[in-house]
Design a protein around this motif. Structure first.
Motif, PDB file in Angstrom:
ATOM      1  N   ASP A 142      20.464   0.430  10.758  1.00 25.87           N
ATOM      2  CA  ASP A 142      19.904  -0.260  11.919  1.00 25.87           C
ATOM      3  C   ASP A 142      18.477   0.153  12.211  1.00 25.87           C
ATOM      4  O   ASP A 142      17.849  -0.349  13.114  1.00 25.87           O
ATOM      5  N   ARG A 143      17.936   1.077  11.415  1.00 22.71           N
ATOM      6  CA  ARG A 143      16.535   1.474  11.589  1.00 22.71           C
ATOM      7  C   ARG A 143      15.836   1.436  10.239  1.00 22.71           C
ATOM      8  O   ARG A 143      16.449   1.652   9.204  1.00 22.71           O
ATOM      9  N   MET A 144      14.551   1.167  10.267  1.00 23.57           N
ATOM     10  CA  MET A 144      13.759   1.191   9.029  1.00 23.57           C
ATOM     11  C   MET A 144      12.657   2.226   9.196  1.00 23.57           C
ATOM     12  O   MET A 144      12.191   2.472  10.296  1.00 23.57           O
ATOM     13  N   GLY A 145      12.193   2.771   8.083  1.00 28.58           N
ATOM     14  CA  GLY A 145      11.064   3.687   8.115  1.00 28.58           C
ATOM     15  C   GLY A 145      11.516   5.110   8.243  1.00 28.58           C
ATOM     16  O   GLY A 145      10.781   6.024   8.260  1.00 28.58           O
ATOM     17  N   GLY A 150       0.782  -1.230   0.000  1.00 27.98           N
ATOM     18  CA  GLY A 150       0.000   0.000   0.000  1.00 27.98           C
ATOM     19  C   GLY A 150       0.818   1.286   0.000  1.00 27.98           C
ATOM     20  O   GLY A 150       2.051   1.293  -0.029  1.00 27.98           O
ATOM     21  N   LYS A 151       0.053   2.357   0.053  1.00 22.30           N
ATOM     22  CA  LYS A 151       0.582   3.715  -0.146  1.00 22.30           C
ATOM     23  C   LYS A 151       1.602   4.113   0.924  1.00 22.30           C
ATOM     24  O   LYS A 151       2.677   4.626   0.614  1.00 22.30           O
ATOM     25  N   ASP A 152       1.274   3.892   2.186  1.00 22.52           N
ATOM     26  CA  ASP A 152       2.183   4.323   3.258  1.00 22.52           C
ATOM     27  C   ASP A 152       3.539   3.628   3.159  1.00 22.52           C
ATOM     28  O   ASP A 152       4.558   4.183   3.576  1.00 22.52           O
ATOM     29  N   ALA A 153       3.541   2.412   2.628  1.00 24.09           N
ATOM     30  CA  ALA A 153       4.793   1.659   2.496  1.00 24.09           C
ATOM     31  C   ALA A 153       5.446   1.871   1.131  1.00 24.09           C
ATOM     32  O   ALA A 153       6.486   1.271   0.845  1.00 24.09           O
TER      33      ALA A 153
END
Ligand code: 5GP
Ligand code: ZN
Length: 113
Positions: free
Chosen positions: A110-113, A88-91
């Motif tokens: 070490d972090r995602m997003g 989806g859109k947010d991802a």
């Protein structure tokens, strides 16, 4: 699906660097890598994402992941890897055919997003 880029890749109508293929899936190199090794696991059956996935498709995907686990060294992922499936859109999912990103080949953030 006639207009799906990954279905076309699976059929061979669009070229790709194919590292593995069996009845359930293909594993290709991502055209725009975001890690030293960036592969895409594409189930051959077309469905958009895990929300659309049937029980049978989930069982097939589990089988694909198990097979992937047996070839990670050969794929250059012996130091570790990250699996991601955008929905989806947010991802920022851009191709509506379920795919698993396989990222590795070096130290990842070490972090995602
Ligand atoms: P999404 O953004 O949907 O999670 O990921 C789609 C991925 O497919 C992106 O990483 C993009 O680089 C990759 N991709 C898009 N078109 C092609 C293509 O024609 N060939 C290959 N090998 N990868 C593609
Ligand atoms: Zn498709």
């Amino acid at each position: 699906m006639d207009d799906c880029i990954f279905c076309k890749i699976i059929k061979g109508d669009i070229p790709s660097t194919r590292l593995y293929e069996d009845d359930d899936m293909v594993i290709i190199k991502d055209i725009s890598p975001q890690a030293p090794v960036h592969l895409l696991l594409l189930p051959k059956e077309h469905y958009a994402n895990i929300i659309e996935m049937s029980e049978a498709q989930a069982a097939t995907l589990a089988r694909c992941l198990k097979k992937l686990s047996a070839m990670t060294d050969k794929l250059g992922l012996s130091g570790g890897f990250r699996l991601v499936s955008n929905k989806g859109k947010d991802a920022c999912q851009s191709v509506e055919h379920l795919h698993i990103h396989i990222l590795g080949g070096g130290q990842l953030a070490d972090r995602m997003g």
